[in-house]
Structure formats: C-alpha cells, structure tokens
Motif scaffolding. Structure first.
Motif, PDB file in Angstrom:
ATOM      1  N   GLU A 590       0.840  -1.187   0.000  1.00 59.59           N
ATOM      2  CA  GLU A 590       0.000   0.000   0.000  1.00 59.59           C
ATOM      3  C   GLU A 590       0.877   1.239   0.000  1.00 59.59           C
ATOM      4  O   GLU A 590       2.001   1.233   0.514  1.00 59.59           O
ATOM      5  N   ASP A 635      -8.756  -3.458  -1.836  1.00 61.40           N
ATOM      6  CA  ASP A 635      -9.665  -2.319  -1.823  1.00 61.40           C
ATOM      7  C   ASP A 635      -9.127  -1.338  -2.854  1.00 61.40           C
ATOM      8  O   ASP A 635      -8.350  -1.727  -3.735  1.00 61.40           O
ATOM      9  N   HIS A 636      -9.510  -0.068  -2.751  1.00 59.93           N
ATOM     10  CA  HIS A 636      -9.097   0.891  -3.768  1.00 59.93           C
ATOM     11  C   HIS A 636      -7.650   1.338  -3.626  1.00 59.93           C
ATOM     12  O   HIS A 636      -7.138   2.047  -4.485  1.00 59.93           O
ATOM     13  N   ARG A 637      -6.940   0.902  -2.562  1.00 63.75           N
ATOM     14  CA  ARG A 637      -5.560   1.364  -2.340  1.00 63.75           C
ATOM     15  C   ARG A 637      -4.547   0.242  -2.172  1.00 63.75           C
ATOM     16  O   ARG A 637      -3.355   0.453  -2.352  1.00 63.75           O
TER      17      ARG A 637
END
Length: 816
Positions: A590, A635-637
């Motif tokens: 991340e 997820d989005h990250r």
C-alpha cells in the motif's frame, strides 16, 4: 567431561578410519557409520538418527516425519548435488540446515555423459553382449561430429559437458529456462523445449527433480523427438515417464536410451525398463569416481562442521530458517543467518513446538523513496511507523546515471539532500526501535561512497544525540584478488560481454561486487541499528530483514522488487513511498500517501522495470519466479500478491561492476534556428563531421581513432537516433559536440577547432554564413575524464559474505 556431539554418516563409500572420519573426529565429533545399501525403512532411519546433531547422507528419504523425530538434528549435508530426497520445507520448519555440494562431481558426470553418448552412438553395449554370446557383430554406428546435443538443465555438470561435446564436434542446444544471466557460453544456443526436443540427436538430462520436472519427459515430449534420437539421463529417474520411454523405444519411435538413474533404485524386477532392446540402465555411477568421491566426502564433512558451527557455505535453506528461541536446543554457535534484532523478549513469536512463525506473524518494510536524497514527504514516514513498520530500507544509488560515478568514486546526489533524508530516517529508526538499511551508498557503492554516507550519519547522530550502532559494509574489490578468481576459473561473463582478461581488471579505477542479502543479515545479527552497504542489489536492501525473520523467500524477494523504487509502483510516484507487509503466503502493498493508490496493474508492471524477463529476476542466491503470481485488489488502495517463488541457484555468484577511463572530454553546445539548415539537418550534421575531421587532420595531424567526436542533435533524433519515428522539419535543434581525446588539452583544442563551424557552417547550397547560437561563453566546457563500464561478469563464491568487509561502529553520541 561432556560427550562429543554425534554425526551420522550413511554414504556407503565413507568408512571408519578414512580421512573424512579423521577430519570429523579432529573437529570434535563422534561418528556413527550406517552405510546405505539399497532402500532404508523410515523407522530404521529415525533410529540411526537418534541423538545425532549432524548427518552426512546418501539418498535416504528425509521426510517431515523423520525431521520431527530427529530432535537433536541441526544440520544435514547431501554428499552430492541432488536433494530431492530431502523435504526442505520440513527441515526448515524443524530448524535444520540442509546443504548439498553443487558442482562437486561435475567433471565426473560430464565425462560419464560423453561415455554414454559414445556408447549409444556406436552401440557398444549390444556389441559387447553379442561377443559374449558367441557372435561377432559388425553393424555400423554413428559419429558424434555434426550432430546436435540438447541439454535439459544448465547446472555445473551440464556446463562441464559443453566443452567436451564441442571437442567431439557436436552442436549444443539448451532450454531457455536458464536465466539470461547464466547464458555465458556463446557456443550454446538457447531454445524453447519443443524446439530442443525436435532438434536434438541426443537429449541429455541435467535438471533437478521438482514438481515441475517430474515426468517432464513423458509420451508427448518423446513424440516430439526424432525417431533416430537417443535419451541420456544422469540426473534423476523420475524426470522420465519410464513406461512411456519403454514404449517409445520398443515401437521404434525413439532409437534408444542410456539411463544412469531410475525412478526406483535399485531397479525393480517389474520395471518397464527391463529387457527393452535399445535401453541400457546403469547403477547411478555418473558421479562415482575416486576423485569425485574424495571431494564429496571431504567437502561434505567441511560443510557439515561449518553448518553445525552456524556458518554453512552451501545451505539450501539457511536464509529461510525461522528465528530461534533463547535456549532452544537447536541454536548453533554464532548463527549469523538466524540471529535477529530483538528489542524486547516478547517479540519472540516462534512457536517452540514447530519453529513456525506464530499465526499472523508478518514483517513490514517501509521504503520512503526510490533513492536516498530524492526527497519524500516526512509525514509519509510517520504514517509508515503508525502502520507498524519493522524496518526502513532505501537504496542509495544505481548504475542508471552511467559509469562516471563508479569510475570517479563520487556521488551524484547532493550532500544536503542526502542529509535531509537521513535526518528524518534516523529519527524514525531511533524512535521506533527498528533498523535502517541503505544500499549502494554514494551512488555506485564504492568504499568512498560508504564512508561519505557514514560521515553524514555520524554528524546527524551527534547533532540529534541518537544512540545507534552503525555498520559499514564495503564492497570494493581489488584487481589482484579478482585475478586469482579469474585464474581459478571462477569468473564468468554475462551477455553480451566476452571472457574477462586480467588487463581489463588492471584498467579499472574502481570495481565493486554486488552483494545479496547475506552481508546485511550478518551486520544486523551483529547488533547494527543502521546498515550502510556498498554495492548491493536493489532488492537485497529490502529483503534482508524479512529473510532474517523467517519470511518465505518467494514473497520476500517479490515484495522487495516491487518496493525498490518507492512510489513508482503506485498511481502517483510523486506521493512518497510504500509499505509492504510480508507473511507466510504472500505480501500486501500500500502507498504511504493516503491520496495515492496501488493497483494490480501498477504493482505487476514494476516487474517490467530493469528486468530482461518480467517473470524472472536473478539474485546472487537464486532466481525470483513470478509467472504464477496473482495480483488482487483488496480495496481501492491495497494490493495482495500470492504465488511468487524463489528457486535457489546451484552456485552462489557475485556480479562485478567496473569502470575505466576512456579519455578526456570537452563539450560544446550550439542551437540552430536557420530554416534552410533545419530543412537539411542530416546533411548539415554529416558536413560538420566531415569538415571538422579535415581541419583536425590539417591542424593537429590526428585522425580517428586517435580522438572521437559524438554529435547529438537534440530536438531532432539525439535520443532515438535512426529509429526516431518523427517526420518533417524540426522547429529548432540543439547540437551537442562531445570530443574525447587521450588528454584534456587535445580534447579542448579539437572543440575549439569546431567552434567556428558550430557558429557559421553553411550547407553547400547556402550563399551566406548562418549564425548559430552557442549556449555558453566560453563555448567549450571541459568535462575531465570520461569512463566506460567494462565489467559485466559474475564470480563464483563459496560463501555469500566472502567478498565483503563489515565494520561496526558504536553510536556516535558518546561524547555529546
């Protein structure tokens, strides 16, 4: 008086009282000889291992159950190359180091392979059998000259076969599964497996037995081979589907096979290989010469003693062994590969029963940027610490900026920029109690580069009153030491370089060896809080601490590759660094900037960066393989990666980088706006080079190659040259002239001779003198010595740390 520790010896040619026995006795061990002759039952193996701390083994199946029952066992050494009989994963869980002896019998196997080729080509076995039966066979055979040998595998034995095969006039092919960095013999052509099978008159197997190679030579593979071809196997029997092979030879779809190994040994009475004309089975003798046996015995004994003392040289799993609890009976003296930095005893999370990391154990790597001195938002480092970073790792340089920095031993980064980054990272390291690792210090990793960064660190530690122990790892190599390795045949070229000569080593102003993770681990194990490494692989900097903590090699090396350039694996490389969390099954990555994301595409794409093959990457200890990796958006990250693996190399190698002076340079730069010149820019550039050569000849009496000029038209095709796709007339062009000569004065003189041409040279059809625009006054800039890279070679080493020197300094705040 304590009882000497016991080592078990099962290799049948090692006997009580021989030199191996005496060596072990002199080293302080009691020997227990139980030679393996035929199959050995599991319970018998467990019984003879009882109480033994080390074992020199033949081919016994060392299974998970055996390791679980052999509670005193700490080190196992196979007196050979293959180790498919050993469950490496089970050994690792049990905390047992497993070593083999790569290359120990390579010459013996190579000679034996050629003997089998000759025997097959000339039908020696059936001829001899015919004579014994009272006949006098006179069938013809075939010569080797002009035929094709296909090698499946390219380890030490296969490489030793190549010169022998070439001497017999054979062409040699090998599979493309060999990493590009090891394709160092121009006489070998690398092709994919289907082409190899179809082209080979003789197919010789030299690969290890793995799940991927079991029955690799099956009915479909045999069907691709020529009916006149012969199969030779000196590797492992299970690589071949024996029933399919017997059927192919019996039905005439393959000429024959010479097998030194079988899937089950000794050969069972019901083996499909029995009584098939054209198939000859031998009794696993390829490596069994007196010379190879002596080397294997002594080398194996030395490796066993080294492993029991915590310094294995050819361990297959030392870097994977989990941390060991204080007082664990498996702990070895000075276990450099297994010691870890522990701030608190409660950080010891290995389970005593299995040695496995406790559920959920992870290692988190914080990489603030792609290069020390490049800058990063300080708050991103703080966020990484909040997320639980266990180590901070950042690269200090690379060869991207060309040979000057290695050749001159100077950094390309500004002292102030490096100091700014270091101040933030040193504070973070001290506050969080986690190590800071910096690789390739000073851009190229020279000794002066390490000392330069160390000087900056020393000043910051004093100013900030930080109590940190600093290790310096030096990677520079001397020409004299490398000449010894060269003479011993340990130095090999990487494509496209040729064989190295001693004069090239003498020409280099600086030579560095590119370390893997092992020297960094050794420095951390010795208690260093800050490690300043010389030249290192970009990935080793990040991989060292997770490997030391027992993380699996595949995910660790893959994660380290992805984080090497900081935010480059994110959707906004300007946003700062990344955090990789490694566990037993894979890793999660991340960005440290909350407004930036990692996506499966941005993460996977980084395997394209600086790699010949986006699915493989060679390290000193082996090869990262990501062809089966799966990238999943959590997820989005955040992205989760699983399926990476690391294949250990048969020979540990250290890559060399070296640079030498090519001459001295002077640069001049002018700009062209004249539309008539721009319309015929290529003609003008050729004219400039032609007229300049004539004037230098008239003035100085010099001709190339006594000097060299490089003319680069920026704004036209200076970057891509002839492959530039642009069409049409450029709006303006900047012309850079680089002159290289044996001395600075000559280079500058030639640039000055070019001065009026770069100011007023007309094309042939111009009836006026154009006026061009110099960028500076004076127009000539002396650049000093110019360098070129001349080393792209690897050195075979016995130990990964042999070529590197570690110095540890106590904290610099003692006099604050």
């Amino acid at each position: 008086m304590s009882t000497p520790p016991t080592v078990l010896i099962t290799t049948d040619y090692l006997v009580p009282g021989d030199e191996v026995d005496r060596f072990l006795l002199d080293a302080g061990y009691t020997t227990r000889h139980r030679p393996l002759r035929g199959a050995r039952e599991r319970d018998e193996l467990i019984a003879i291992l009882d109480g033994a701390e080390g074992a020199l083994i033949a081919g016994e199946p060392m299974t998970a159950e055996v390791f679980a029952q052999a509670r005193a066992l700490r080190a196992v050494v196979r007196t050979g190359v293959g180790y498919d009989s050993v469950d490496i994963a089970a050994a690792t869980r049990a905390g047992v180091s497993v070593s083999n002896l790569p290359g120990v019998n390579a010459n013996a196997v190579a000679e034996y392979t050629m003997a089998l080729l000759l025997a097959q080509a000339r039908r020696l076995v059936p001829v001899a059998a015919g004579v014994r039966a009272g006949r006098w066979p006179r069938e013809d055979g075939h010569e080797l000259r002009g035929r094709t040998l296909g090698l499946l595998g390219y380890g030490a034995a296969a490489r030793a076969v190549v010169p022998l095969a070439r001497a017999f006039g054979l062409s040699v092919l090998c599979t493309t599964g060999v990493p590009a960095s090891r394709r160092d013999d121009a006489s070998v052509r690398f092709v994919d497996l289907p082409e190899l099978l179809a082209a080979a008159d003789f197919l010789s197997l030299h690969t290890a037995l793995t799940p991927a190679t079991r029955h690799l030579i099956d009915a479909s593979a045999l069907a691709r081979m020529r009916p006149t071809a012969h199969l030779v196997n000196t590797a492992r029997g299970a690589i071949v589907d024996e029933a399919a092979l017997a059927d192919a030879v019996r039905t005439g779809r393959l000429a024959g096979a010479a097998l030194d190994v079988a899937e089950t040994e000794p050969l069972p009475a019901d083996s499909p290989l029995r009584d098939v004309p054209g198939i000859t089975v031998y009794s696993h003798l390829a490596g069994q010469t007196a010379e190879a046996r002596r080397a294997a015995g002594l080398d194996g004994a030395r490796e066993l003693v080294a492993a029991l003392r915590g310094r294995p040289r050819s361990s297959l799993n030392a870097h994977l062994l989990p941390p060991v609890r204080a007082g664990d009976h498996r702990a070895v003296a000075e276990p450099a590969v297994r010691r870890t930095i522990k701030r608190n005893e409660d950080e010891m999370t290995s389970t005593a029963a299995t040695g496995d990391p406790a559920p959920g154990e992870t290692v988190r790597i914080l990489t603030p940027s792609g290069m020390l001195g490049a800058g990063f938002p300080p708050e991103t480092v703080g966020r990484g610490l909040e997320l639980g970073a266990d180590v901070i790792a950042v690269d200090g340089g690379s060869t991207d900026s060309g040979p000057y920095y290695l050749g001159s031993g100077t950094p390309k980064t500004a002292t102030a920029a490096v100091a700014r980054d270091l101040r933030i990272l040193l504070r973070a390291s001290a506050d969080a109690g986690i190590p800071l690792i910096i690789g390739s210090c000073g851009t190229s990793g020279t000794d002066s580069g390490v000392d330069w960064v160390a000087g900056i660190v020393d000043g910051i530690l004093r100013e900030e009153s930080l109590d940190l122990k600093v290790a310096r790892i030096y990677s520079e190599q001397t020409a004299a030491a490398l000449k010894e390795s060269l003479n011993e045949g340990r130095v090999h070229p990487l494509a496209p370089m040729g064989r190295l000569d001693a004069a090239t080593l003498d020409d280099c102003s600086h030579i560095v060896g590119m370390m893997g993770h092992e020297p960094i681990v050794e420095a951390l194990a010795a208690g260093a809080d800050v490690v300043l490494a010389g030249r290192a692989t970009d990935t080793a900097v990040a991989a060292a601490y997770p490997l030391m903590k027992g993380m699996p090699a595949g995910p660790t090396w893959h994660a380290s590759k992805i984080v090497e350039c900081g935010g480059q694996c994110t959707t906004d490389p300007r946003g700062g660094g990344v955090l990789a969390t490694i566990d037993q099954d894979g890793f999660t990555i991340e960005p440290l900037d909350p407004s930036t994301a990692c996506t499966p595409t941005s993460v996977a794409a980084h395997m394209l960066y600086e790699t010949v093959d986006p699915f493989q990457m060679r390290e000193p200890a082996g090869t990262l393989v990501v062809s089966d990796a799966v990238y999943t958006a959590l997820d989005h990250r955040r992205v989760r990666v699983e399926g990476s693996r690391f294949e250990l190399a048969g020979q540990h190698t250290i890559k060399l980088e070296g640079a030498r002076v090519t001459g001295y340079e002077t640069m001049s730069f002018t700009a062209i706006r004249d539309p008539r010149i721009l319309a015929r820019i290529e003609e003008w550039l050729a004219l400039l080079e032609e007229v300049l050569a004539g004037r230098v000849r008239q003035t100085l009496g010099l001709d190339p190659p006594e000097y060299a000029v490089d003319i680069r038209p920026y704004g036209y095709n200076a970057v891509l040259g002839a492959i530039d796709p642009a069409a049409g007339r450029p709006r303006e062009v900047g012309v850079m002239l680089l002159v290289n000569a044996p001395d600075q004065a000559t280079a500058t003189t030639i640039a000055k001779i070019a001065n009026p041409l770069m100011l007023h040279l007309p094309t042939h059809d111009m009836d006026y003198l154009p006026s061009l625009a110099f960028a500076t006054s004076p127009a000539e800039t002396e650049r000093g010595p110019a360098y070129e890279f001349v080393l792209n070679h690897v050195v075979d080493v016995d130990e990964p740390t042999d070529m590197f020197r570690i110095e540890i300094t106590e904290d610099a705040s003692h006099d604050r």
